[in-house]
Design a protein around this motif. Structure first.
Motif, mmCIF file in Angstrom:
data_model
loop_
_atom_site.group_PDB
_atom_site.id
_atom_site.type_symbol
_atom_site.label_atom_id
_atom_site.label_comp_id
_atom_site.label_asym_id
_atom_site.label_seq_id
_atom_site.Cartn_x
_atom_site.Cartn_y
_atom_site.Cartn_z
ATOM 1 N N GLU A 214 0.816 -1.214 0.000
ATOM 2 C CA GLU A 214 0.000 0.000 0.000
ATOM 3 C C GLU A 214 0.853 1.268 0.000
ATOM 4 N N HIS A 215 2.014 1.207 0.645
ATOM 5 C CA HIS A 215 2.852 2.399 0.799
ATOM 6 C C HIS A 215 4.015 2.450 -0.191
ATOM 7 N N GLY A 216 4.057 1.496 -1.113
ATOM 8 C CA GLY A 216 5.110 1.498 -2.117
ATOM 9 C C GLY A 216 6.501 1.320 -1.552
ATOM 10 N N MET A 217 6.608 0.549 -0.456
ATOM 11 C CA MET A 217 7.908 0.307 0.164
ATOM 12 C C MET A 217 8.316 -1.144 -0.031
ATOM 13 N N PRO A 218 9.623 -1.431 -0.075
ATOM 14 C CA PRO A 218 10.071 -2.817 -0.276
ATOM 15 C C PRO A 218 9.747 -3.686 0.929
ATOM 16 N N ALA A 219 9.330 -4.917 0.664
ATOM 17 C CA ALA A 219 9.109 -5.885 1.740
ATOM 18 C C ALA A 219 10.417 -6.635 1.977
ATOM 19 N N LEU A 220 11.048 -6.358 3.094
ATOM 20 C CA LEU A 220 12.353 -6.945 3.426
ATOM 21 C C LEU A 220 12.154 -7.950 4.557
ATOM 22 N N VAL A 221 12.060 -9.216 4.204
ATOM 23 C CA VAL A 221 11.758 -10.265 5.177
ATOM 24 C C VAL A 221 12.896 -11.268 5.218
ATOM 25 N N GLU A 222 13.304 -11.628 6.417
ATOM 26 C CA GLU A 222 14.279 -12.707 6.590
ATOM 27 C C GLU A 222 13.671 -13.699 7.569
ATOM 28 N N GLU A 223 13.534 -14.956 7.129
ATOM 29 C CA GLU A 223 12.919 -15.986 7.961
ATOM 30 C C GLU A 223 13.978 -16.775 8.726
ATOM 31 N N TYR A 224 13.553 -17.357 9.833
ATOM 32 C CA TYR A 224 14.473 -18.193 10.628
ATOM 33 C C TYR A 224 13.664 -19.270 11.344
ATOM 34 N N ALA A 225 14.329 -20.378 11.670
ATOM 35 C CA ALA A 225 13.673 -21.474 12.380
ATOM 36 C C ALA A 225 13.488 -21.098 13.845
ATOM 37 N N SER A 226 12.254 -21.233 14.341
ATOM 38 C CA SER A 226 11.985 -20.842 15.730
ATOM 39 C C SER A 226 12.393 -21.910 16.736
ATOM 40 N N LEU A 227 12.616 -23.125 16.292
ATOM 41 C CA LEU A 227 13.042 -24.209 17.172
ATOM 42 C C LEU A 227 14.290 -24.868 16.597
ATOM 43 N N PRO A 228 15.216 -25.330 17.435
ATOM 44 C CA PRO A 228 15.153 -25.344 18.898
ATOM 45 C C PRO A 228 15.764 -24.107 19.552
ATOM 46 N N ASP A 229 16.541 -23.296 18.819
ATOM 47 C CA ASP A 229 17.241 -22.156 19.426
ATOM 48 C C ASP A 229 16.946 -20.904 18.620
ATOM 49 N N TYR A 230 15.848 -20.226 18.978
ATOM 50 C CA TYR A 230 15.466 -19.091 18.156
ATOM 51 C C TYR A 230 16.323 -17.870 18.428
ATOM 52 N N PHE A 231 17.012 -17.825 19.566
ATOM 53 C CA PHE A 231 17.892 -16.686 19.866
ATOM 54 C C PHE A 231 18.998 -16.581 18.809
ATOM 55 N N THR A 232 19.738 -17.673 18.633
ATOM 56 C CA THR A 232 20.830 -17.681 17.649
ATOM 57 C C THR A 232 20.291 -17.532 16.238
#
Length: 350
Positions: A214-232
């Protein structure tokens, strides 16, 4: 010898007199009906607690063989222990649900996620609030098999026609946060998104993508595995975002510890918050008020979610008609210094 007074069960009229309202208002407050202000409802509930009044709904439940007990369950992840009581969202949710149930004359039992199937099927309770249903959810399947009233905290990933739930308005909340970041000058806002089979991260991701389009901005997404260690895993995901060219000027995290993870990744890259990077997350953790810098958070209001869930569950148990079976709670934005650009002086220095 002075004889002791015989205790008498307090009446609806006694509660009305204590709260200085009508008996009809007391009935509406205890049953979650009527158009009452939250102040009036809370005054009635306080009066009922002080007098030890047991609502008629509880009495009816016990008369027809009910237990007067509600359950609150967390979803299970196999044998993986999840310390729910140490996570601010779930801790607030459980405490508020207990208080809301007690105010209505019910006992609420918080059940561990490691119960055996036999325990899920046989623990005495009139109904249950099930938190964070997953796509492949053994707990929800067992509870459905048992056939007792169930309210979900969060929309089930594959809802059935009769499912009942309470959830936060994630779309409104994320828009509130994204609008706040753009007002602070951000133009490349990134999202650190966990891979998970409950509906929450997917709803956040869809709201983010829709807002960016809607705002004409880039969608910058980085996915990560939530298990078993989502901190790292999340810190590595944020590092990948910060290695992009051009780099994001703001990063949002969606879990309770995401703000800490993003701050750690920013330090690793030598970036100063908020001068070089704006940081925000969705969290109930009060520690964000004292981090360096304090981090802007979006609250999902677990206190309100639990109150609505308890009210809805009691309505199902008592077969109350005209009840909204799918409810939305509005989130609250708590802006802090992590999203406040330093004011530059006339000579250009901050």
């Amino acid at each position: 010898m002075r004889s002791s007074r015989v205790w008498q069960r307090p009446t609806l009229g006694a509660v009305a007199a204590r709260a200085e309202v009508s008996t009809a208002t007391v009935s509406n407050a205890l049953n979650g009906t009527g158009r009452l202000s939250e102040t009036t409802r809370q005054r009635v509930l306080a009066a009922a607690r002080e007098l030890g009044y047991a609502p008629a709904s509880t009495a009816r439940s016990l008369a027809r063989g009910g237990t007067g007990v509600l359950g609150l369950t967390m979803t299970a992840y196999g044998d993986l222990p999840v310390p729910y009581t140490e996570i601010p969202y779930y801790a607030q949710l459980a405490l508020s649900a207990i208080a809301a149930a007690h105010a209505r004359g019910y006992l609420l039992m918080v059940m561990p996620c490691s119960l055996s199937p036999w325990m899920w099927l046989n623990t005495p309770m009139d109904g249950v609030i099930h938190v964070d249903p997953r796509a492949d959810d053994p707990v929800r399947s067992l509870l459905r098999e048992r056939g007792i009233p169930m309210v979900c905290d969060g929309r089930p990933p594959r809802p059935h026609w009769g499912d009942v739930w309470v959830e936060t308005d994630y779309d409104a909340g994320l828009r509130l946060l994204l609008d706040h970041l753009t007002e602070a000058g951000a133009r490349r806002i990134a999202l650190s998104q966990p891979l998970h089979d409950d509906e929450y991260p997917h709803l956040i991701g869809r709201a983010y993508a829709s807002w960016c389009a809607e705002h004409g901005m880039p969608a910058l997404v980085e996915e990560y595995a939530s298990l078993p260690d989502y901190f790292t895993a999340e810190r590595e995901a944020v590092s990948r975002l910060l290695n992009r060219d051009p780099r994001p000027d703001a990063v949002i995290g969606v879990y309770s510890d995401s703000g800490h993870n993003i701050l750690a990744a920013a330090r690793h890259h030598g970036l100063r918050v908020p001068r070089d990077l704006l940081v925000a997350c969705i969290s109930e953790d009060p520690d964000y008020a004292t981090t360096n810098p304090p981090v802007t958070t979006l609250s999902l209001r677990p206190d309100r979610v639990s109150v609505e869930a308890v009210d809805l569950l009691i309505a199902l148990i008592n077969a109350r008609s005209g009840v909204d079976r799918r409810r939305l709670v509005q989130p609250v934005l708590l802006p802090r210094r992590s999203t406040r650009r330093p004011v530059r002086r006339e000579n250009g220095t901050p």
